[in-house]
Structure formats: structure tokens, C-alpha cells
Scaffold this motif. Structure first.
Motif, PDB file in Angstrom:
ATOM      1  N   MET A   1       3.423  23.463  13.559  1.00  0.00           N
ATOM      2  CA  MET A   1       3.697  22.421  12.583  1.00  0.00           C
ATOM      3  C   MET A   1       3.691  23.006  11.175  1.00  0.00           C
ATOM      4  SD  MET A   1       0.035  20.398  12.407  1.00  0.00           S
ATOM      5  CE  MET A   1       0.524  19.470  10.949  1.00  0.00           C
ATOM      6  N   LEU A   2       4.471  22.384  10.297  1.00  0.00           N
ATOM      7  CA  LEU A   2       4.502  22.825   8.903  1.00  0.00           C
ATOM      8  C   LEU A   2       3.330  22.195   8.158  1.00  0.00           C
ATOM      9  CD1 LEU A   2       6.154  24.337   6.684  1.00  0.00           C
ATOM     10  CD2 LEU A   2       7.178  22.112   6.147  1.00  0.00           C
ATOM     11  N   VAL A   3       2.500  23.030   7.526  1.00  0.00           N
ATOM     12  CA  VAL A   3       1.334  22.516   6.811  1.00  0.00           C
ATOM     13  C   VAL A   3       1.478  22.640   5.297  1.00  0.00           C
ATOM     14  CG1 VAL A   3      -0.237  22.899   8.735  1.00  0.00           C
ATOM     15  CG2 VAL A   3       0.112  24.721   7.054  1.00  0.00           C
ATOM     16  N   ALA A   4       2.389  23.483   4.815  1.00  0.00           N
ATOM     17  CA  ALA A   4       2.563  23.645   3.367  1.00  0.00           C
ATOM     18  C   ALA A   4       3.836  24.436   3.097  1.00  0.00           C
ATOM     19  CB  ALA A   4       1.367  24.368   2.749  1.00  0.00           C
ATOM     20  N   ALA A   5       4.341  24.277   1.886  1.00  0.00           N
ATOM     21  CA  ALA A   5       5.517  25.044   1.460  1.00  0.00           C
ATOM     22  C   ALA A   5       5.426  25.312  -0.031  1.00  0.00           C
ATOM     23  CB  ALA A   5       6.809  24.288   1.782  1.00  0.00           C
ATOM     24  N   ALA A   6       5.858  26.483  -0.413  1.00  0.00           N
ATOM     25  CA  ALA A   6       6.012  26.836  -1.821  1.00  0.00           C
ATOM     26  C   ALA A   6       7.483  27.110  -2.065  1.00  0.00           C
ATOM     27  CB  ALA A   6       5.179  28.065  -2.172  1.00  0.00           C
ATOM     28  N   VAL A   7       8.018  26.545  -3.111  1.00  0.00           N
ATOM     29  CA  VAL A   7       9.419  26.746  -3.486  1.00  0.00           C
ATOM     30  C   VAL A   7       9.444  27.518  -4.796  1.00  0.00           C
ATOM     31  CG1 VAL A   7      11.587  25.606  -4.075  1.00  0.00           C
ATOM     32  CG2 VAL A   7      10.096  24.606  -2.335  1.00  0.00           C
ATOM     33  N   CYS A   8      10.112  28.655  -4.794  1.00  0.00           N
ATOM     34  CA  CYS A   8      10.151  29.517  -5.976  1.00  0.00           C
ATOM     35  C   CYS A   8      11.578  29.992  -6.239  1.00  0.00           C
ATOM     36  CB  CYS A   8       9.256  30.746  -5.783  1.00  0.00           C
ATOM     37  SG  CYS A   8       7.496  30.384  -5.633  1.00  0.00           S
ATOM     38  N   PRO A   9      11.911  30.256  -7.492  1.00  0.00           N
ATOM     39  CA  PRO A   9      13.198  30.895  -7.775  1.00  0.00           C
ATOM     40  C   PRO A   9      13.135  32.366  -7.376  1.00  0.00           C
ATOM     41  CG  PRO A   9      11.918  30.716  -9.790  1.00  0.00           C
ATOM     42  CD  PRO A   9      11.108  30.035  -8.698  1.00  0.00           C
ATOM     43  N   CYS A  10      14.291  33.016  -7.326  1.00  0.00           N
ATOM     44  CA  CYS A  10      14.270  34.403  -6.870  1.00  0.00           C
ATOM     45  C   CYS A  10      15.159  35.337  -7.692  1.00  0.00           C
ATOM     46  CB  CYS A  10      14.622  34.493  -5.390  1.00  0.00           C
ATOM     47  SG  CYS A  10      16.229  33.777  -4.961  1.00  0.00           S
ATOM     48  N   PRO A  11      15.210  35.171  -9.012  1.00  0.00           N
ATOM     49  CA  PRO A  11      15.959  36.157  -9.793  1.00  0.00           C
ATOM     50  C   PRO A  11      15.199  37.475  -9.832  1.00  0.00           C
ATOM     51  CG  PRO A  11      14.766  34.724 -11.270  1.00  0.00           C
ATOM     52  CD  PRO A  11      14.571  34.162  -9.877  1.00  0.00           C
ATOM     53  N   PRO A  12      15.859  38.606  -9.675  1.00  0.00           N
ATOM     54  CA  PRO A  12      15.158  39.883  -9.820  1.00  0.00           C
ATOM     55  C   PRO A  12      14.439  40.029 -11.160  1.00  0.00           C
ATOM     56  CG  PRO A  12      17.269  40.226  -8.757  1.00  0.00           C
ATOM     57  CD  PRO A  12      17.245  38.787  -9.200  1.00  0.00           C
ATOM     58  N   LEU A  13      14.850  39.254 -12.161  1.00  0.00           N
ATOM     59  CA  LEU A  13      14.171  39.306 -13.457  1.00  0.00           C
ATOM     60  C   LEU A  13      12.718  38.865 -13.385  1.00  0.00           C
ATOM     61  CD1 LEU A  13      16.947  37.944 -15.845  1.00  0.00           C
ATOM     62  CD2 LEU A  13      16.055  40.264 -15.778  1.00  0.00           C
ATOM     63  N   LEU A  14      12.315  38.207 -12.292  1.00  0.00           N
ATOM     64  CA  LEU A  14      10.890  37.896 -12.139  1.00  0.00           C
ATOM     65  C   LEU A  14      10.054  39.169 -12.050  1.00  0.00           C
ATOM     66  CD1 LEU A  14      10.547  34.901  -9.636  1.00  0.00           C
ATOM     67  CD2 LEU A  14       9.989  34.921 -12.071  1.00  0.00           C
ATOM     68  N   VAL A  15      10.655  40.248 -11.568  1.00  0.00           N
ATOM     69  CA  VAL A  15       9.956  41.529 -11.459  1.00  0.00           C
ATOM     70  C   VAL A  15       9.933  42.171 -12.840  1.00  0.00           C
ATOM     71  CG1 VAL A  15       9.949  43.785 -10.325  1.00  0.00           C
ATOM     72  CG2 VAL A  15      10.757  41.756  -9.082  1.00  0.00           C
ATOM     73  N   PRO A  16       8.756  42.364 -13.441  1.00  0.00           N
ATOM     74  CA  PRO A  16       8.705  42.837 -14.823  1.00  0.00           C
ATOM     75  C   PRO A  16       9.454  44.140 -15.054  1.00  0.00           C
ATOM     76  CG  PRO A  16       6.566  42.005 -14.168  1.00  0.00           C
ATOM     77  CD  PRO A  16       7.414  42.025 -12.932  1.00  0.00           C
ATOM     78  N   GLU A  17       9.422  45.046 -14.081  1.00  0.00           N
ATOM     79  CA  GLU A  17      10.124  46.314 -14.268  1.00  0.00           C
ATOM     80  C   GLU A  17      11.630  46.108 -14.404  1.00  0.00           C
ATOM     81  OE1 GLU A  17       6.417  47.293 -11.832  1.00  0.00           O
ATOM     82  OE2 GLU A  17       7.868  45.663 -12.038  1.00  0.00           O
ATOM     83  N   VAL A  18      12.163  45.097 -13.729  1.00  0.00           N
ATOM     84  CA  VAL A  18      13.586  44.786 -13.848  1.00  0.00           C
ATOM     85  C   VAL A  18      13.875  44.136 -15.191  1.00  0.00           C
ATOM     86  CG1 VAL A  18      15.493  43.438 -12.879  1.00  0.00           C
ATOM     87  CG2 VAL A  18      13.875  44.575 -11.349  1.00  0.00           C
TER      88      VAL A  18
END
Length: 237
Positions: A1-18
Motif C-alpha cells: 500500500m502507498l503510505v506517503a509520497a514526495a513530489v519534487c522538481p528535477c532540474p539539474p540546477l538543483l545540484v549546486p555543482e551544476v
């Protein structure tokens, strides 16, 4: 059963080195993603499934330890899905799932079973929903990390230029995620999402399928459009 979900964006810019010198501009989004992953941890899942955009229709399955890289974005950064190092053979993670692996790595997700699923914009809503229902039918407590961006057409300088339909589309996405409304996510128009370059449509509809028989509550943790691209962070629990 599904107990939780996290929804996040996924731009590579989230990675500080990028992002390099622009990294502080997304600090608030990164903090919201960390909070959403905290909701997943608090749900005490038996396993985590990372669902994100892929180039092919999919679904493409990636095992724990699958490797991702940001070399295509000019930095020598490698990540491994749900693990501190490699050990899984097979195809390299697509960029969106690589961002998911990076988010998990920075928050210490290395103990629970983790696998990934990539779905593309050619996968219809009914098939996305079926993938989600299959995930929810797995034995034990399942949590989802769902990755994807909203429209890329919010401003003149956005990757997809300005489209007047983008803001209403993103507003409906934000409303559906805040309300934990699977029906509204399922109803998102796949053709419109493709025209607006919204990579999250298929992953969100996988979430809708997984959550259809639950009574999870939603919380919207972040909503903005830096660089003309809609980024949304939400948690369902």
C-alpha cells in the motif's frame, strides 16, 4: 500500500555543482525537497520507489545502485540510486532520476530498498495509472518520490518561450498536489502538457494511480517559476 509520497522538481540546477554561481537561487526549493523527503522517512516505509521522467514512453525500471551522472551538464558528479556507491548493471539513469538519486544521497537514504521507474510523455494517462496501481499493490508499506517539472513556458525567457496557457496549467497542478487529488492529476491533458514542456505529467499520473485507493492528505511546500519553469514541491501522507 502507498503510505506517503514526495513530489519534487528535477532540474539539474538543483545540484549546486551544476548551478555553480546561481546555486543560491534554488536554496528554498532544495530545502522544500528535504522537508518532503522527511515526510517520507516519517511514514516508515518498507521500500521507496523513485518515479521520474524518461526519454522513452517506458516504463523503464532501474534497480538500486543504478548510476547517474551530471557530466552532460559540465560537472564530474556521479550519483547512485538509493546507495552510497555503484553495483547495479544496466542503463544509466536519465537526468530526472539522477536528480532524484542526488536528493536521496544528500538526505542519507541508503538503508531501505529503493528502485526507480522512468515514464515519458508518450505514456498515456491510463497506462501511467496502471503503473501506479501496480506499485501500490506491492506487499508492505511503499513510499514514492515523484519527480517532474511543470510548464517551461512561464516567461519570455523560459525554455519554451511564453505561453499564456502555462500559468493556468501550473496552477491546476499545484491545486491538485496540495489537495492530494488523484482524479485531477489523472485529468491533466497529455497533449497540453507536452506542448508546455511539462515533464511531470506522466510521473504525477503514476502517483495518481498509486494513490487512488488511499485517503492521503497533501501539503504544498513550494511553488515558483524560476527561469520561467514551474517547480512544485508537495508531500502526501
Amino acid at each position: 500500500m502507498l503510505v506517503a509520497a514526495a513530489v519534487c522538481p528535477c532540474p539539474p540546477l538543483l545540484v549546486p555543482e551544476v548551478a555553480a554561481g546561481a546555486a543560491p537561487e534554488l536554496d528554498t526549493a532544495r530545502a522544500a525537497c528535504t522537508d518532503a523527503l522527511g515526510v517520507l522517512a516519517a511514514s516508515r516505509p518498507d521500500r521507496l520507489v523513485v518515479v521520474g521522467p524518461a526519454d522513452s514512453a517506458g516504463p523503464e525500471v532501474y534497480p538500486r545502485g543504478a548510476r547517474g551522472s551530471f557530466r552532460g551538464f559540465g560537472v564530474d558528479v556521479e550519483v547512485y540510486l538509493g546507495a552510497g556507491g555503484g553495483g547495479a548493471d544496466g542503463a544509466e539513469l536519465p537526468p530526472g532520476l539522477s536528480v532524484g538519486a542526488w536528493l536521496l544521497g544528500r538526505t542519507g537514504w541508503t538503508d531501505l530498498p529503493v528502485d526507480g521507474i522512468g515514464v515519458g510523455d508518450a505514456l498515456p494517462a491510463e497506462r501511467c495509472g496502471a503503473v501506479g496501481r501496480d506499485l501500490a499493490a506491492r506487499p508492505g508499506r511503499t513510499a514514492l518520490l515523484v519527480l517532474g517539472d511543470a510548464s517551461a513556458c512561464r516567461t519570455l525567457k523560459a525554455p519554451g518561450y511564453l505561453d499564456e496557457r502555462a500559468a493556468p496549467f501550473d496552477a491546476e497542478v499545484g491545486r491538485a498536489l496540495e489537495a492530494a487529488d488523484p482524479a485531477a492529476l489523472t485529468a491533466l491533458d497529455a497533449d497540453l502538457a507536452r506542448e508546455l514542456k511539462a515533464s511531470g505529467r506522466a510521473p504525477w499520473q503514476v502517483l495518481a494511480g498509486a494513490a487512488a485507493a488511499t485517503d492521503l492528505a497533501g501539503a504544498l511546500l513550494y511553488e515558483d517559476a524560476p527561469y520561467g519553469v514551474g517547480y512544485v514541491v508537495a508531500a502526501w501522507s
